[in-house]
Enzyme design. Structure first.
Site, PDB file in Angstrom:
ATOM      1  N   THR A 168      30.170   3.004   0.632  1.00 52.16           N
ATOM      2  CA  THR A 168      30.420   4.073  -0.337  1.00 52.16           C
ATOM      3  C   THR A 168      31.748   3.832  -1.046  1.00 52.16           C
ATOM      4  O   THR A 168      31.869   4.075  -2.252  1.00 52.16           O
ATOM      5  CB  THR A 168      30.457   5.459   0.366  1.00 52.16           C
ATOM      6  OG1 THR A 168      29.427   5.515   1.337  1.00 52.16           O
ATOM      7  CG2 THR A 168      30.294   6.581  -0.622  1.00 52.16           C
ATOM      8  N   GLU A 213      30.078  -1.941  11.988  1.00 47.18           N
ATOM      9  CA  GLU A 213      30.507  -0.620  12.469  1.00 47.18           C
ATOM     10  C   GLU A 213      29.298   0.190  12.927  1.00 47.18           C
ATOM     11  O   GLU A 213      28.346   0.371  12.173  1.00 47.18           O
ATOM     12  CB  GLU A 213      31.238   0.134  11.350  1.00 47.18           C
ATOM     13  CG  GLU A 213      31.853   1.426  11.836  1.00 47.18           C
ATOM     14  CD  GLU A 213      32.502   2.254  10.733  1.00 47.18           C
ATOM     15  OE1 GLU A 213      31.901   2.390   9.654  1.00 47.18           O
ATOM     16  OE2 GLU A 213      33.611   2.763  10.966  1.00 47.18           O
ATOM     17  N   THR A 250      32.590   1.941   4.148  1.00 45.75           N
ATOM     18  CA  THR A 250      32.993   0.864   3.245  1.00 45.75           C
ATOM     19  C   THR A 250      32.013   0.697   2.081  1.00 45.75           C
ATOM     20  O   THR A 250      32.428   0.470   0.938  1.00 45.75           O
ATOM     21  CB  THR A 250      33.139  -0.439   4.058  1.00 45.75           C
ATOM     22  OG1 THR A 250      34.222  -0.235   4.984  1.00 45.75           O
ATOM     23  CG2 THR A 250      33.446  -1.639   3.187  1.00 45.75           C
ATOM     24  N   LYS A 295      35.237  17.581  -2.149  1.00 44.36           N
ATOM     25  CA  LYS A 295      33.831  17.548  -1.714  1.00 44.36           C
ATOM     26  C   LYS A 295      33.756  17.147  -0.252  1.00 44.36           C
ATOM     27  O   LYS A 295      33.994  15.994   0.098  1.00 44.36           O
ATOM     28  CB  LYS A 295      33.025  16.539  -2.537  1.00 44.36           C
ATOM     29  CG  LYS A 295      31.537  16.696  -2.267  1.00 44.36           C
ATOM     30  CD  LYS A 295      30.739  15.456  -2.595  1.00 44.36           C
ATOM     31  CE  LYS A 295      30.383  14.617  -1.398  1.00 44.36           C
ATOM     32  NZ  LYS A 295      29.592  15.289  -0.352  1.00 44.36           N
ATOM     33  N   GLY A 318      35.655   7.501   3.906  1.00 44.94           N
ATOM     34  CA  GLY A 318      34.237   7.381   4.231  1.00 44.94           C
ATOM     35  C   GLY A 318      33.911   5.944   4.567  1.00 44.94           C
ATOM     36  O   GLY A 318      34.792   5.156   4.926  1.00 44.94           O
ATOM     37  N   GLU A 375      40.102   5.081   2.256  1.00 38.56           N
ATOM     38  CA  GLU A 375      40.240   4.987   3.724  1.00 38.56           C
ATOM     39  C   GLU A 375      38.839   4.762   4.249  1.00 38.56           C
ATOM     40  O   GLU A 375      38.015   5.672   4.225  1.00 38.56           O
ATOM     41  CB  GLU A 375      40.809   6.292   4.291  1.00 38.56           C
ATOM     42  CG  GLU A 375      42.166   6.717   3.739  1.00 38.56           C
ATOM     43  CD  GLU A 375      43.305   5.856   4.247  1.00 38.56           C
ATOM     44  OE1 GLU A 375      43.082   5.051   5.164  1.00 38.56           O
ATOM     45  OE2 GLU A 375      44.417   5.979   3.711  1.00 38.56           O
TER      46      GLU A 375
HETATM   47  P1  NDP Z   1      30.035   8.082   3.703  1.00 44.90           P
HETATM   48  O1  NDP Z   1      30.710   6.962   3.020  1.00 44.90           O
HETATM   49  O2  NDP Z   1      28.561   8.082   3.776  1.00 44.90           O
HETATM   50  O3  NDP Z   1      30.426   9.478   3.025  1.00 44.90           O
HETATM   51  C1  NDP Z   1      31.756   9.878   2.830  1.00 44.90           C
HETATM   52  C2  NDP Z   1      31.788  10.916   1.718  1.00 44.90           C
HETATM   53  O4  NDP Z   1      31.433  10.278   0.497  1.00 44.90           O
HETATM   54  C3  NDP Z   1      30.783  12.050   1.929  1.00 44.90           C
HETATM   55  O5  NDP Z   1      31.331  13.247   1.441  1.00 44.90           O
HETATM   56  C4  NDP Z   1      29.625  11.585   1.071  1.00 44.90           C
HETATM   57  O6  NDP Z   1      28.791  12.632   0.658  1.00 44.90           O
HETATM   58  C5  NDP Z   1      30.374  10.981  -0.113  1.00 44.90           C
HETATM   59  N1  NDP Z   1      29.601  10.055  -0.929  1.00 44.90           N
HETATM   60  C6  NDP Z   1      28.430   9.424  -0.634  1.00 44.90           C
HETATM   61  N2  NDP Z   1      28.019   8.665  -1.695  1.00 44.90           N
HETATM   62  C7  NDP Z   1      28.953   8.809  -2.670  1.00 44.90           C
HETATM   63  C8  NDP Z   1      29.110   8.279  -3.984  1.00 44.90           C
HETATM   64  N3  NDP Z   1      28.230   7.448  -4.523  1.00 44.90           N
HETATM   65  N4  NDP Z   1      30.194   8.629  -4.700  1.00 44.90           N
HETATM   66  C9  NDP Z   1      31.139   9.461  -4.167  1.00 44.90           C
HETATM   67  N5  NDP Z   1      31.033  10.016  -2.938  1.00 44.90           N
HETATM   68  C10 NDP Z   1      29.968   9.688  -2.184  1.00 44.90           C
HETATM   69  O7  NDP Z   1      30.694   8.183   5.140  1.00 44.90           O
HETATM   70  P2  NDP Z   1      30.244   9.097   6.333  1.00 44.90           P
HETATM   71  O8  NDP Z   1      30.303  10.529   5.893  1.00 44.90           O
HETATM   72  O9  NDP Z   1      28.991   8.561   6.911  1.00 44.90           O
HETATM   73  O10 NDP Z   1      31.467   8.888   7.353  1.00 44.90           O
HETATM   74  C11 NDP Z   1      31.536   7.838   8.242  1.00 44.90           C
HETATM   75  C12 NDP Z   1      32.376   6.711   7.689  1.00 44.90           C
HETATM   76  O11 NDP Z   1      33.668   7.168   7.348  1.00 44.90           O
HETATM   77  C13 NDP Z   1      32.588   5.608   8.703  1.00 44.90           C
HETATM   78  O12 NDP Z   1      32.406   4.362   8.086  1.00 44.90           O
HETATM   79  C14 NDP Z   1      34.039   5.778   9.116  1.00 44.90           C
HETATM   80  O13 NDP Z   1      34.655   4.608   9.582  1.00 44.90           O
HETATM   81  C15 NDP Z   1      34.650   6.264   7.850  1.00 44.90           C
HETATM   82  N6  NDP Z   1      35.908   6.953   8.127  1.00 44.90           N
HETATM   83  C16 NDP Z   1      37.090   6.351   7.775  1.00 44.90           C
HETATM   84  C17 NDP Z   1      38.294   6.949   8.074  1.00 44.90           C
HETATM   85  C18 NDP Z   1      39.592   6.322   7.688  1.00 44.90           C
HETATM   86  O14 NDP Z   1      40.589   7.022   7.721  1.00 44.90           O
HETATM   87  N7  NDP Z   1      39.640   5.053   7.347  1.00 44.90           N
HETATM   88  C19 NDP Z   1      38.341   8.231   8.799  1.00 44.90           C
HETATM   89  C20 NDP Z   1      37.044   8.776   9.100  1.00 44.90           C
HETATM   90  C21 NDP Z   1      35.880   8.155   8.771  1.00 44.90           C
HETATM   91  P3  NDP Z   1      27.511  13.129   1.519  1.00 44.90           P
HETATM   92  O15 NDP Z   1      27.662  12.649   2.897  1.00 44.90           O
HETATM   93  O16 NDP Z   1      27.636  14.601   1.423  1.00 44.90           O
HETATM   94  O17 NDP Z   1      26.320  12.592   0.837  1.00 44.90           O
END
Ligand code: NDP
Length: 485
Positions: free
Chosen positions: A234, A389, A232, A177, A230, A252
């Site tokens: 989430t 962040e 923290t 996804k 994504g 991650e």
């Molecule tokens: P989110 O946590 O909002 O989303 C990440 C993914 O999780 C998206 O596909 C999102 O879907 C999905 N998601 C949202 N809610 C749920 C749920 N309840 N259950 C399962 N999946 C869910 O992150 P962002 O997309 O805003 O990305 C930014 C974040 O990612 C930052 O905090 C960044 O630091 C982190 N990140 C970490 C990395 C690492 O390697 N440690 C690398 C890159 C980013 P949708 O958005 O489609 O609703």
């Protein structure tokens, strides 16, 4: 206009299929603020279909000789490379990132991810342990079954391929996804997978929101393994949903990474590296160094040169090859950035550069989500701006007086993803690297990413490691076979 589909469907069992809901979400181009396509608004019913397809495909794919799996995945890499320009443009339009970044770094990296894991699986070893004169043990590493792969919007294909490649290479089938904000390159990847001859059901992509699709993946009993990248908050939900089902989960998550400059550093290199680590992809890289600490004797000079170098970055239309800073991914993310810049000022910070929306770079981008690189000084180390962040083009710069003090500053946050240290003193480099709470410490560099090294975060930046051997282990189940003598 972009020669891309108006409606992005799911990819299930090798076919493009509309969502069960019949509904589509708007897909906004961040540079213009306008909808330019629609993406499937899927739910648990689509995930159920994808699980059935992945389940059907698993037996054959997991028994397919490794060399053959490898060949198909290598073909995927070759075909993305053939279409690099198309992928780069799609990524730039979908995310607002400069096309040059997509062209030279992100899509090439996605290609490398496929190549790396397609060949890594050809060179694995199985451990054997001899138990005195009693028995002989060997370890089988078998695919775990159906895996769920969830990725964010900041580096869409780069991060999704980082998960898909090892998961499939070791013989799993997958349901992926992408973020609903940036679905386009995942769609293009599906076309490539068909052309490369990936059997139906091995990779399924279900588009839609986190609460609908992501949650259906993390809570599905047949999905044994979750690799999530994504935020923290989430990540906590993913853990809460998967843990009672005893899923294997890799998280991650976010970061608030320190970037430490000692007075003995090569200042020119430290400034160039810090500008990049602060503002690459508009600061929307989890590894960006958002807290810069500078040893007091060089603090004033560093700030002066850092601001001068940053002011040279060209904020512009992401599709312009000369643009250094494109658009922020969404209105929501732009509002978050603005909120933190206001907060920083209330917390006593001074804006040394940027701080308010720039004029639109051209007529096309009049309603785009732009924010300039912003440098803030004069903040206390413990304020919210320095602890939370932001994930945008905003850095703070703070002076320090001693090694112990700056290590304390670096570690005094809930995150522990990455860090950079700039010094010419080798002993200090080792000492500081050992004491920093972070999954990665870069010395005199940033974002040098060898695909073989373990990658992940400490504290609230994540659980587990991906990359190289760690990823191959994560996506397999070790089984000990013990044979009596
Ligand atoms: P989110 O946590 O909002 O989303 C990440 C993914 O999780 C998206 O596909 C999102 O879907 C999905 N998601 C949202 N809610 C749920 C749920 N309840 N259950 C399962 N999946 C869910 O992150 P962002 O997309 O805003 O990305 C930014 C974040 O990612 C930052 O905090 C960044 O630091 C982190 N990140 C970490 C990395 C690492 O390697 N440690 C690398 C890159 C980013 P949708 O958005 O489609 O609703």
């Amino acid at each position: 206009m972009y020669n891309q589909p108006f409606q992005i469907p799911n990819f299930i069992g090798g076919d493009f299929v509309g969502p069960a809901s019949g509904q589509y979400l708007e897909n906004i181009e961040p540079a213009t603020g306008k909808s330019y396509s629609h993406v499937a608004d899927s739910d648990f019913r689509d995930v159920e279909l994808a699980v059935a397809a992945a389940d059907r495909a698993f037996g054959d794919w997991s028994r397919t000789p490794t060399e053959q799996r490898s060949r198909i995945i290598l073909r995927i890499a070759d075909l993305i490379e053939r279409d690099l320009a198309k992928f780069a443009r799609a990524e730039s339009v979908d995310t607002g990132k400069p096309i040059s970044l997509a062209q030279t770094l992100e899509i090439p990296r996605a290609i490398s991810n496929f190549r790396f894991f397609a060949t890594a699986v050809l060179h694995t070893e199985n451990e054997a342990h001899v138990t005195d004169g009693i028995a002989f043990n060997y370890t089988l590493r078998q695919p775990r079954g159906i895996v769920g792969l969830i990725s964010p919007w900041n580096l869409p294909l780069y991060l999704l391929s980082w998960k898909i490649a090892p998961a499939l290479a070791v013989g799993n089938t997958a349901i992926a996804k992408p973020s609903e904000l940036t679905p386009m390159t995942a769609y293009l990847l599906c076309e490539i997978c068909r052309e490369a001859g990936l059997p139906p059901g091995v990779l399924n992509i279900v588009h839609g929101t986190g609460p609908n699709v992501g949650a259906a993946i993390t809570s599905h009993p047949k999905i044994t393994t979750i690799s999530f990248t994504g935020g923290t908050v989430t990540g906590r939900k993913v853990a809460e949903s998967g843990a009672p089902l005893f899923k294997k989960i890799s998280l991650e998550l976010g970061g608030k990474n320190p970037n430490i400059i000692f007075a003995d550093a090569d200042l020119g290199a430290a400034i160039a590296g810090s500008v990049r680590s602060s503002f690459a992809n508009q600061g929307q890289v989890c590894l960006c160094g958002s807290r810069v600490f500078v040893e007091r004797p060089v603090y004033d000079e560093f700030v002066r040169q850092f601001v001068a170098a940053t002011s040279q970055l060209k904020v512009g239309d992401p599709l312009d090859e000369k643009t250094d800073q494109g658009a922020i991914v969404s209105r929501m993310q732009l509002d978050k950035v603005k909120f933190y810049v206001d907060l920083a000022q209330k917390e006593g910070g001074q804006i040394a550069l940027g701080g308010s929306a720039p004029p639109p770079p051209n007529e096309r981008c009049r309603e785009g989500y732009f924010f300039p690189p912003t440098v803030i000084t004069g903040l206390p180390v413990s304020c919210r701006t320095n602890r939370e962040e932001i994930f945008g083009p905003v850095v703070t710069i703070t002076p320090f007086d001693s090694e112990d003090e700056v290590i304390g500053y670096a570690n005094d946050v809930e995150y522990g993803l990455s860090s950079s240290v700039w010094t010419q003193n080798l002993s200090r480099a080792h000492r500081v690297a050992e004491k920093i709470h972070a999954g990665t410490v870069w010395i005199n560099c940033w974002l040098v990413r060898d695909l073989r090294v373990p990658f992940g975060g400490m504290k609230q930046s994540g659980v587990g490691r991906e990359g190289g051997e760690e990823a191959l282990r994560f996506f397999t189940e070790p089984k000990n076979v013990c044979i009596a003598k």
